[in-house]
Design a protein around this motif. Structure first.
Motif, PDB file in Angstrom:
ATOM      1  N   MET A   1     -12.330  -3.201 -10.128  1.00 16.51           N
ATOM      2  CA  MET A   1     -10.866  -3.256  -9.985  1.00 16.51           C
ATOM      3  C   MET A   1     -10.459  -4.144  -8.498  1.00 16.51           C
ATOM      4  SD  MET A   1      -8.338  -0.012  -9.654  1.00 16.51           S
ATOM      5  CE  MET A   1      -8.719   0.602 -11.190  1.00 16.51           C
ATOM      6  N   PRO A   2      -9.507  -4.954  -8.689  1.00 13.84           N
ATOM      7  CA  PRO A   2      -9.119  -5.626  -7.441  1.00 13.84           C
ATOM      8  C   PRO A   2      -8.863  -4.796  -6.487  1.00 13.84           C
ATOM      9  CG  PRO A   2      -8.124  -6.542  -9.457  1.00 13.84           C
ATOM     10  CD  PRO A   2      -8.654  -5.472  -9.778  1.00 13.84           C
ATOM     11  N   ARG A   3      -9.113  -4.899  -5.310  1.00 11.43           N
ATOM     12  CA  ARG A   3      -8.553  -3.953  -4.140  1.00 11.43           C
ATOM     13  C   ARG A   3      -8.467  -5.043  -2.761  1.00 11.43           C
ATOM     14  NH1 ARG A   3      -9.712   1.413  -2.920  1.00 11.43           N
ATOM     15  NH2 ARG A   3     -10.483   1.554  -4.759  1.00 11.43           N
ATOM     16  N   ALA A   4      -7.586  -4.775  -2.011  1.00  7.15           N
ATOM     17  CA  ALA A   4      -7.237  -5.415  -0.757  1.00  7.15           C
ATOM     18  C   ALA A   4      -6.749  -4.483   0.217  1.00  7.15           C
ATOM     19  CB  ALA A   4      -6.174  -6.539  -1.027  1.00  7.15           C
ATOM     20  N   ARG A   5      -6.812  -4.655   1.239  1.00  9.76           N
ATOM     21  CA  ARG A   5      -6.381  -3.788   2.596  1.00  9.76           C
ATOM     22  C   ARG A   5      -4.728  -4.154   2.741  1.00  9.76           C
ATOM     23  NH1 ARG A   5      -9.086   0.119   4.578  1.00  9.76           N
ATOM     24  NH2 ARG A   5      -8.318  -0.442   6.700  1.00  9.76           N
ATOM     25  N   ARG A   6      -4.083  -2.942   2.921  1.00 13.84           N
ATOM     26  CA  ARG A   6      -2.669  -3.184   2.973  1.00 13.84           C
ATOM     27  C   ARG A   6      -2.098  -4.082   3.978  1.00 13.84           C
ATOM     28  NH1 ARG A   6       0.267  -1.219   6.944  1.00 13.84           N
ATOM     29  NH2 ARG A   6      -1.709   0.395   7.296  1.00 13.84           N
ATOM     30  N   ARG A   7      -2.796  -4.048   5.124  1.00 13.88           N
ATOM     31  CA  ARG A   7      -2.461  -5.174   6.209  1.00 13.88           C
ATOM     32  C   ARG A   7      -2.704  -6.298   5.631  1.00 13.88           C
ATOM     33  NH1 ARG A   7      -4.972  -3.516  11.701  1.00 13.88           N
ATOM     34  NH2 ARG A   7      -3.951  -1.676  11.208  1.00 13.88           N
ATOM     35  N   ASP A   8      -3.823  -6.759   5.083  1.00 15.64           N
ATOM     36  CA  ASP A   8      -4.007  -8.101   4.599  1.00 15.64           C
ATOM     37  C   ASP A   8      -2.813  -8.308   3.618  1.00 15.64           C
ATOM     38  OD1 ASP A   8      -6.110  -8.077   6.288  1.00 15.64           O
ATOM     39  OD2 ASP A   8      -7.628  -7.455   4.791  1.00 15.64           O
ATOM     40  N   VAL A   9      -2.773  -7.676   2.511  1.00 15.14           N
ATOM     41  CA  VAL A   9      -1.885  -7.769   1.606  1.00 15.14           C
ATOM     42  C   VAL A   9      -0.486  -8.256   2.103  1.00 15.14           C
ATOM     43  CG1 VAL A   9      -0.516  -6.692  -0.411  1.00 15.14           C
ATOM     44  CG2 VAL A   9      -3.065  -6.380  -0.366  1.00 15.14           C
ATOM     45  N   LEU A  10       0.010  -7.346   3.110  1.00 10.40           N
ATOM     46  CA  LEU A  10       1.252  -7.919   3.601  1.00 10.40           C
ATOM     47  C   LEU A  10       1.388  -9.236   4.412  1.00 10.40           C
ATOM     48  CD1 LEU A  10       2.387  -4.136   5.075  1.00 10.40           C
ATOM     49  CD2 LEU A  10       3.591  -5.659   3.120  1.00 10.40           C
ATOM     50  N   ALA A  11       0.276  -9.352   5.148  1.00 12.62           N
ATOM     51  CA  ALA A  11      -0.152 -10.712   5.978  1.00 12.62           C
ATOM     52  C   ALA A  11       0.263 -11.854   5.104  1.00 12.62           C
ATOM     53  CB  ALA A  11      -1.182 -10.706   6.777  1.00 12.62           C
TER      54      ALA A  11
END
Length: 288
Positions: free
Chosen positions: A1-11
């Motif tokens: 399942m794709p996963r990404a850190r919130r901070r990276d997603v927002l940036a």
């Protein structure tokens, strides 16, 4: 399942929105993520990762916002004073600046109650669009008798949705001849009319130019055609001493009030500035 850190997603989202020319990329990126996750912008700090379908949904919404689709069309709502309005394609998205005009109408209605106890103030909202001003008046002045009119069929459907259960009398029609049954009986007429000159087409932000109904935006060569209609209609709707308020473009701080001054029969014609100190709306009192 794709996963990404919130901070990276927002940036990544902020960068994409900034490249697209969005004026407030940090705000919009956070609003969209909060919308997707079903939380508030303030609570995003409690989110660690964005995963799976949420990530895909968010990326798609950010791409649409970067293409200058209005934020409110993507979330489906627009906050206005103390109410939340449903908005989407086919209706003008209410602007924060218009909250000042609504606040003026609310205070004008309250003044009627204060000076004539026992008589409900009668308020008419012409060109109601989403119903934002009418909804706010009904919400903040519960004893007011509020009427609203909208010409555009699609916008009328949004207004009906937003005004359902508020007690506002919503009608289909043009402000030019609306409310013949209220002639001489209205205390407050309020209106956010179209006011952009046709020649200013290229200067209009894509969010408005490409997505708001043009009937709600453009108003003749000088942008004042609808205001002239408003002046004539308010004159016959208002009681002697009744008041009218109308929004205008920041470049019309002199020309918009002049419509009422030149017509004659109006007192206390004055212009009001918004929170950025720009000319924003005019008010006038019917003589007599």
């Amino acid at each position: 399942m794709p996963r990404a850190r919130r901070r990276d997603v927002l940036a990544a989202a902020v960068a994409l929105l900034r490249d697209g020319g969005v004026g407030s990329p940090e705000h919009d990126a956070a609003e969209l993520l909060a919308h997707v996750l079903g939380t508030s912008r303030g609570a995003l700090a409690l989110v660690d990762d964005v995963t799976g379908a949420d990530l895909a949904t968010y990326d798609a919404l950010v791409a649409r916002r970067a293409a200058r689709e209005p934020l409110q069309h993507l979330t489906g709502v627009a906050g206005f004073r103390h109410v939340e309005l449903a908005v989407g394609p086919g209706v003008f998205v209410p602007r924060p600046e218009t909250e000042l005009l609504a606040g003026w109408a609310i205070e004008a209605a309250r003044l009627v109650t204060a000076t004539e106890p026992g008589r409900p103030p009668v308020v008419v909202d012409l060109c109601t669009g989403s119903g934002a001003i009418a909804c706010s008046v009904a919400d903040e002045v519960p004893d007011a008798v509020v009427h609203a009119v909208e010409l555009d069929e699609a916008a009328l459907a949004w207004a009906a949705r937003n005004l359902d259960g508020t007690g506002v009398d919503l009608r289909a029609g043009s402000m030019e001849d609306a409310f013949d049954d209220l002639l001489g009986a209205v205390d407050v007429v309020v209106c956010n009319p179209p006011y952009i000159p046709l020649e200013a087409w290229e200067s209009v932000a894509p969010e408005a130019r490409d997505h708001d109904p043009h009937l709600a935006l453009f108003s003749g060569d000088d942008g004042l055609d609808a205001l002239r209609v408003l002046e004539r209609r308010a004159r016959v709707l208002l009681r002697p001493g009744g008041v009218v308020g109308a929004e205008h473009a920041d470049a019309q701080g002199a020309s918009a009030p002049a419509v009422f001054v030149d017509a004659g029969g109006w007192l206390d014609v004055r212009d009001h500035r918004d929170l950025a100190d720009r000319p924003r709306f005019l008010t006038a009192r019917l003589a007599g």
